[in-house]
Structures are given as C-alpha cells and as structure tokens.
Design an enzyme around this catalytic site. Structure first.
Site, short mmCIF file in Angstrom:
data_model
loop_
_atom_site.label_atom_id
_atom_site.label_comp_id
_atom_site.label_asym_id
_atom_site.label_seq_id
_atom_site.Cartn_x
_atom_site.Cartn_y
_atom_site.Cartn_z
N HIS A 37 0.85 -1.19 0.00
CA HIS A 37 0.00 0.00 0.00
C HIS A 37 0.89 1.25 0.00
O HIS A 37 1.87 1.32 0.73
CB HIS A 37 -0.87 -0.02 1.25
CG HIS A 37 -1.74 1.17 1.42
ND1 HIS A 37 -2.77 1.47 0.56
CD2 HIS A 37 -1.73 2.15 2.36
CE1 HIS A 37 -3.36 2.58 0.96
NE2 HIS A 37 -2.75 3.01 2.05
N HIS A 114 2.25 11.15 -1.89
CA HIS A 114 1.21 10.85 -0.91
C HIS A 114 1.44 11.79 0.27
O HIS A 114 2.19 11.49 1.18
CB HIS A 114 1.29 9.40 -0.44
CG HIS A 114 0.24 9.03 0.58
ND1 HIS A 114 -1.09 9.29 0.39
CD2 HIS A 114 0.34 8.42 1.79
CE1 HIS A 114 -1.77 8.87 1.44
NE2 HIS A 114 -0.93 8.34 2.31
#
Length: 326
Positions: A37, A114
């Site tokens: 992830h 991110h």
C-alpha cells in the site's frame, strides 16, 4: 535511488517461477498475490513541498511549522520500510502508485506522491524493470490509481514513459480470466498496467481501472476490517475482474492527534504485529496461503491454488493483498 534492507530480501525473488506446473495455467485472478500500500512511500522526501491533494488545514500547518511539520507528516505517510527492489525480492508483485506534478517544477517531472512528494516516476519504473530483467518469469501489477495536478500532456508523458521502459513486457488489456502465468510467459509479458483514468480506453496496454477495484474499509478496528474484507471477497466472486483486498488500518484524525509524535508504525501497526495469536489481520492473510508441510487432506479445495508466500509478513506499516479466492 535510496537503498533499504529487509530480512526477507531476495528470499522470494522468484516465487512465481517456482510455482508447481499445475498452477501455471490457472488464471491470475484465482491466485492470492501479495502487494504493498502506497508502495513508493519509502522514498517520501521531507524536504519536498506538500502534495497538491492535501487539504488547506495541512497546507497551513506546514506553512507555520515548516520542517518539523514535514517530519511528523512522514511518520504518518510512510507505510513502507523497503524500496521497490527490496519489496520485489520479498515477494511483492502488486504496486499501489499515486502520481503527481510538482508545483513550479521547471523540469515538469512526474513524481510519486502521498502527502509529500516521493521519487521521480521514471526512476521507480526503471528500478522495477531492472528486477524484471533479472527475473524473467516474475510478473508485476502496476496500479496507477490516483493522479494529482495532471493535464492531458502529463498523461501522454506517463504513457510514453511506460512504453520506453517496459515496451513489449506489457500485457495488452484482454479478458482477465485469460491471463495466466503460462500465457504471460509464452508472450514474454511481465507487466500489467492498470490506469484509473479515461486515458486507459485509448491505449491498448492500459487496463481500465475498474478491472482492479479496491474497496476501502476506512477503519482502525482489525475485527471490523476482517468482516469488511470477507464481505468484499464474497461479493467479488460474482464478477470477472482482478480485485484488491486492502488489509489496511486507516487512522482517524483523532488517532493522529493523540499519537502525532509517535507515527503510523507505533500507533497503528502494533495492532497487527503483536504475538501471532493476537494479530488477526496477518492471520487472515495467512489463511490464503498453503504451506509445504500442510497435509493434502487438510487443505481446503479452494486454497490449493494459493502459492506459499509470506502473506503474514507485512511490508512496512500495511499490506495489500491482490486476491480472488474461489
């Protein structure tokens, strides 16, 4: 790019090539395949600007507290402790990729991002390609599922980058049930690219994003997550695509505030990395793996297709599991 070390590095570098002949013709949608992830987050750069997807409150927080704020952010954003090469060596074959432009970047580069910016996309793709060149029977899934600040010409640049890096290694989009290791080996394909943008409809080697759905539980409770994962798999059996089981605990704002200086690993990861009997998420993932010592008469029929891979060894702070058990 930066290096990293892991105890499982290279241990599972060729696990696909080592699978028994009986699995070679099995559709990949029927196998449990380990993934990570925010796969690129090992490379997150504390010196970079805040990503364009971050809310105004985060932007203001960083503008006031500067470097200190970014160091705290990284503790919550970096879900991986391994770089791409080490993840591949440890058996990871699915990569969760989020792409962004960087404000006021004179070179107009594309970056993984991110919250904060990570490595350049070109460098990451080349790192993965170097592994594939050394391991010709291994197959990876590249899932480009978020795009930030990207215009049409940025997508064109990324598509050309994929062509230049992987060329004929990329498998054109076909019916998912037709894709097996045997099929890919015969065609000399090693890369499936999933692209969550209408651009995918215009490029033969881009698989539409809807063929790789990733339902998200959005919870910090391991038991609720397991219930969600099991329900999602039951629903998935009715469809004919690949599928992501996001074995990911997501902190709430209150969780971050309480443990702001501790970070994701100490606050969330401890919930699934205690003694084996107390880590239900890893136990759930492990249920989709068959160990060599398992007696044939004790193995559930639908589990016989699962390769022996370290599903309970979470990469960094979280894991994803690409699977479609039938």
């Amino acid at each position: 790019m930066a290096s990293s070390q892991g105890k499982n590095e290279l241990r599972f570098a060729d696990w696909m090539a080592a699978l028994p002949d009986s699995i070679h013709g099995t559709p990949l949608t029927n196998l449990a395949i380990p993934g990570s992830h925010d796969s690129f987050s090992f490379y997150i750069d504390e010196a970079s600007p805040v990503g364009p997807e971050q809310p105004e409150t985060v932007q203001n927080f960083v503008s006031v507290f500067g470097t200190v704020a970014k160091k705290l952010m990284r503790k919550w954003l970096a879900t991986q402790t391994m770089n791409f090469t080490s993840q591949l060596g440890a058996g990871i074959r699915y990569f969760d990729l989020r792409i962004s432009t960087k404000p006021r970047d004179p070179d107009n580069e594309l970056y993984f991002a991110h919250g904060l910016f990570s490595a350049k996309v070109k460098e990451g793709l080349e790192e993965i390609n170097a592994f594939l060149a050394d391991h010709p029977k291994e197959v990876v899934f590249l899932d480009f599922n978020h795009f930030y600040g990207m215009q049409k010409y940025h997508h064109e640049k990324l598509v050309q980058m994929l062509k230049d890096t992987y060329g004929n290694k990329m498998c054109p989009a076909i019916f998912a049930h037709e894709v097996s290791l045997q099929y890919l080996w015969e065609k000399e394909h090693q890369v499936l690219v999933f692209y969550h943008s209408p651009v995918a409809l215009e490029v033969p080697f881009l698989w539409p994003g809807q063929m790789m759905p990733a339902p998200w539980a959005n919870t910090t409770d391991p038991e609720k997550l397991i219930q969600f994962l099991q329900a999602s798999i039951t629903e998935r059996r009715k469809k004919g695509s690949f599928f992501i089981s996001q074995v990911v605990l997501t902190p709430k704002a209150s969780t971050v505030v309480k443990g702001v200086a501790s970070g994701l690993r100490e606050t969330i990861t401890e919930r699934c990395t205690q003694t084996f009997g107390d880590r239900p998420l890893c136990s759930w993932m492990n249920s989709y793996s068959v160990r060599p010592e398992a007696r044939e008469d004790k193995v559930h029929e639908k589990a016989k297709l699962q390769p022996e891979i370290p599903l309970s060894d979470c990469q960094g702070s979280s894991c994803s599991l690409l699977c479609d058990p039938r």
